[in-house]
Write a protein that holds these residues in place. Structure first.
Motif, PDB file in Angstrom:
ATOM      1  N   GLY A  92       0.786  -1.228   0.000  1.00 56.23           N
ATOM      2  CA  GLY A  92       0.000   0.000   0.000  1.00 56.23           C
ATOM      3  C   GLY A  92       0.817   1.275   0.000  1.00 56.23           C
ATOM      4  O   GLY A  92       0.265   2.357   0.110  1.00 56.23           O
ATOM      5  N   SER A  93       2.136   1.152  -0.116  1.00 58.84           N
ATOM      6  CA  SER A  93       2.960   2.366  -0.096  1.00 58.84           C
ATOM      7  C   SER A  93       3.161   2.901  -1.510  1.00 58.84           C
ATOM      8  O   SER A  93       2.997   2.194  -2.488  1.00 58.84           O
ATOM      9  CB  SER A  93       4.316   2.065   0.533  1.00 58.84           C
ATOM     10  N   VAL A  94       3.532   4.171  -1.577  1.00 57.49           N
ATOM     11  CA  VAL A  94       3.778   4.807  -2.860  1.00 57.49           C
ATOM     12  C   VAL A  94       5.252   5.184  -2.946  1.00 57.49           C
ATOM     13  O   VAL A  94       5.787   5.854  -2.077  1.00 57.49           O
ATOM     14  CB  VAL A  94       2.904   6.067  -3.028  1.00 57.49           C
ATOM     15  N   VAL A 170       0.228  -4.599  -6.998  1.00 60.15           N
ATOM     16  CA  VAL A 170       1.357  -3.703  -7.272  1.00 60.15           C
ATOM     17  C   VAL A 170       1.136  -3.085  -8.635  1.00 60.15           C
ATOM     18  O   VAL A 170       0.784  -3.763  -9.594  1.00 60.15           O
ATOM     19  CB  VAL A 170       2.712  -4.446  -7.345  1.00 60.15           C
ATOM     20  N   LEU A 171       1.405  -1.785  -8.704  1.00 62.96           N
ATOM     21  CA  LEU A 171       1.168  -1.064  -9.939  1.00 62.96           C
ATOM     22  C   LEU A 171       2.398  -0.206 -10.232  1.00 62.96           C
ATOM     23  O   LEU A 171       2.863   0.532  -9.372  1.00 62.96           O
ATOM     24  CB  LEU A 171      -0.079  -0.190  -9.738  1.00 62.96           C
ATOM     25  N   ARG A 203      -3.988   8.796  -4.880  1.00 65.62           N
ATOM     26  CA  ARG A 203      -5.288   8.687  -4.217  1.00 65.62           C
ATOM     27  C   ARG A 203      -5.905   7.309  -4.465  1.00 65.62           C
ATOM     28  O   ARG A 203      -6.393   6.656  -3.549  1.00 65.62           O
ATOM     29  CB  ARG A 203      -6.182   9.779  -4.766  1.00 65.62           C
ATOM     30  N   PHE A 204      -5.828   6.865  -5.709  1.00 65.83           N
ATOM     31  CA  PHE A 204      -6.350   5.543  -6.039  1.00 65.83           C
ATOM     32  C   PHE A 204      -5.606   4.465  -5.254  1.00 65.83           C
ATOM     33  O   PHE A 204      -6.201   3.559  -4.675  1.00 65.83           O
ATOM     34  CB  PHE A 204      -6.207   5.282  -7.547  1.00 65.83           C
ATOM     35  N   SER A 211       0.119  -1.102  -3.877  1.00 63.60           N
ATOM     36  CA  SER A 211       1.471  -0.532  -3.840  1.00 63.60           C
ATOM     37  C   SER A 211       1.740   0.093  -5.191  1.00 63.60           C
ATOM     38  O   SER A 211       1.455  -0.500  -6.224  1.00 63.60           O
ATOM     39  CB  SER A 211       2.510  -1.612  -3.585  1.00 63.60           C
ATOM     40  N   LEU A 212       2.299   1.299  -5.154  1.00 64.45           N
ATOM     41  CA  LEU A 212       2.457   2.047  -6.394  1.00 64.45           C
ATOM     42  C   LEU A 212       3.914   2.456  -6.572  1.00 64.45           C
ATOM     43  O   LEU A 212       4.556   2.935  -5.636  1.00 64.45           O
ATOM     44  CB  LEU A 212       1.560   3.285  -6.324  1.00 64.45           C
TER      45      LEU A 212
END
Ligand code: TYD
Ligand code: MG
Length: 454
Positions: A92-94, A170-171, A203-204, A211-212
């Protein structure tokens, strides 16, 4: 059709807003300061300043009441990347990964994603390369691409819609400068687009727990349209360092909400992609056959890991009235200061000499612990006398000529001993209480003592 929200142009200097763009702000008179912006309500950026605002009933709680489950981490499988992330990717982290074009950002991420994809659904979105190009690269790297999903798309709204459907954990978005949001009219890559696109994606990610990874090129006007404008809205910022001519790639954590900053990951770029270098000290030492003048070995500390690097100095008679002071990998001002201290407290003046300093391997040393090594390397070159064999040094030098202790002295000494160094010149307060096997430690208080010791 929904009416699109009205776009404003806001002066970045004074905050005045206008319905039309103009070259000069009529309020404060600043030139070229008007930037496209969405009205507060329509912008994702306006509301996500605190993520708590996302939940319908935000409430105030006591700090001690908040359950502090530690952030769950997933190992990416690339140990050096895990290290800079603080021990693995936090779900969930960016994360923002910045660096010059061609330094290896896409390579690193496609390698990490291919490994992660076997553990969780992963989606790689590229706005730069075609699916064929990416697949070709992955095949060349020998990656198993079975589970990794690929998308080539540049519209943020469509990416989010697709991600909502496929629900990746993951993105990756490569690179943020190529994406655009339909809410703004300015071209992809402009400050407004980069900021707003990233805000929507962050935000998404925060809402869905995805995770981004955002990739950002450091552009010429780096500070403006580059990844810098995003640093405040992400959890972790990693930057690629190092000379593009060299084979080694350093990834440094500049900001990390889940780990130590300044942590350094070391990779080597090979024809099979990025390889982890697990013993980086070896690559920053040139290990001369014969002793050479002007070379000193420093034990620096990058994040949580001590690292041996070689500092080289060249002192040469200057043909100029204003001798040159050039520092590569170190601070220029620090060099001037050290030369002044050396004159006043060491009795060695270099007014008519050019002084060049370089840290081998393209690593950048920012901590003052390098002072003593720099000073001894300069002196060694000036006198044309090599420093003793198997010697390491570290220590901060103060304006009064004193040698000040640095953090984690023991760790540094142990690292030096591990690499076969036999002598160390260190600040008095860093001298170990128990002797370290194989290492003779010379503790000094003032630079005069250090000069005498060598
Ligand atoms: P890339 O990851 O495309 O850079 P970025 O995404 O940061 O712009 O890296 C490209 C460079 O790396 C390119 O110059 C070629 C080199 N490279 C190799 O040397 N070996 C490889 O296996 C790969 C994939 C790239
Ligand atoms: Mg790329």
């Amino acid at each position: 059709m929904a009416k699109s929200p009205k776009i404003q142009y806001v002066c970045s200097e004074c905050g005045a807003s206008y319905p039309k763009w103009a070259g000069q702000c009529a309020d404060c008179g600043a030139w070229n300061s008007l930037q496209e912006q969405l009205p507060k309500a329509a912008s994702a950026g306006g509301r996500f300043a605190g993520y708590a605002g996302d939940s319908p009933e935000a409430q105030i709680r006591r700090l001690s009441e908040v359950s502090a489950a530690s952030a769950p981490r997933t190992r990416t499988g690339l140990s050096e990347l895990d290290r800079v992330l603080g021990g693995g990717m936090v779900l969930g982290s960016v994360t923002l990964i910045g660096g010059d074009p061609g330094i290896g950002k896409s390579t690193l991420l496609i390698q990490a994603m291919a490994l992660l994809a076997s553990q969780m659904p992963a989606l790689y979105v590229s706005g730069e390369e075609s699916a064929e190009q990416i697949s070709l690269r992955a095949r060349r790297l020998g990656l198993q691409g079975e589970h990794l999903q690929l998308l080539t798309e540049t519209c943020v709204e469509r990416i989010i819609a697709l991600a909502q459907r496929h629900q990746p954990k993951v993105l990756v978005l490569d690179s943020i400068q190529t994406f655009y949001t339909e809410a703004l009219q300015s071209a992809p890559g402009s400050v407004a687009q980069v900021r707003e696109s990233a805000a929507r994606l962050v935000r998404f990610a925060k809402q869905t727990g995805t995770s981004l990874f955002l990739v950002g090129h450091v552009t010429k006007e780096g500070a403006l349209a580059g990844p810098r404008v995003l640093e405040h809205m992400v959890d972790t910022v990693l930057y690629f360092e190092g000379e593009s001519g060299s084979q080694f790639r350093l990834v440094r954590a500049i900001k990390n909400r889940f780990g130590a900053v300044n942590e350094l990951g070391v990779f080597a770029m090979t024809d099979k992609g990025l390889r982890e270098v697990s013993n980086p000290s070896a690559i920053f030492l040139s290990r001369h056959e014969q002793l050479v003048a002007g070379s000193a070995v420093l034990v620096t500390r990058e994040g949580t890991r001590p690292l041996l690097v070689e500092v080289q100095a060249l002192v040469d008679q200057s043909p100029l009235g204003n001798p040159r002071r050039v520092a590569l990998g170190l601070e220029q001002n620090r060099l001037s200061m050290l030369l002044a201290v050396m004159h006043r407290h060491g009795g060695v003046g270099m007014f008519d000499q050019d002084v060049f300093i370089n840290v081998v391997g393209g690593v950048r040393v920012t901590e003052p612990a390098a002072d003593l090594s720099v000073l001894l390397a300069i002196l060694s070159s000036f006198r044309d006398r090599p420093l003793p064999k198997e010697l390491v040094t570290f220590g901060e030098i103060g304006l009064a000529g004193e040698v000040r202790p640095v953090p984690n002295g023991q760790d540094r000494l142990r690292e030096a001993a591990k690499h076969g160094f036999q002598r160390a010149i260190v600040p008095q307060a860093n001298a170990p209480k128990k002797p370290i096997a194989g290492l003779e430690v010379i503790a000094v208080r003032r630079i005069g003592e250090a000069i005498e010791a060598v």
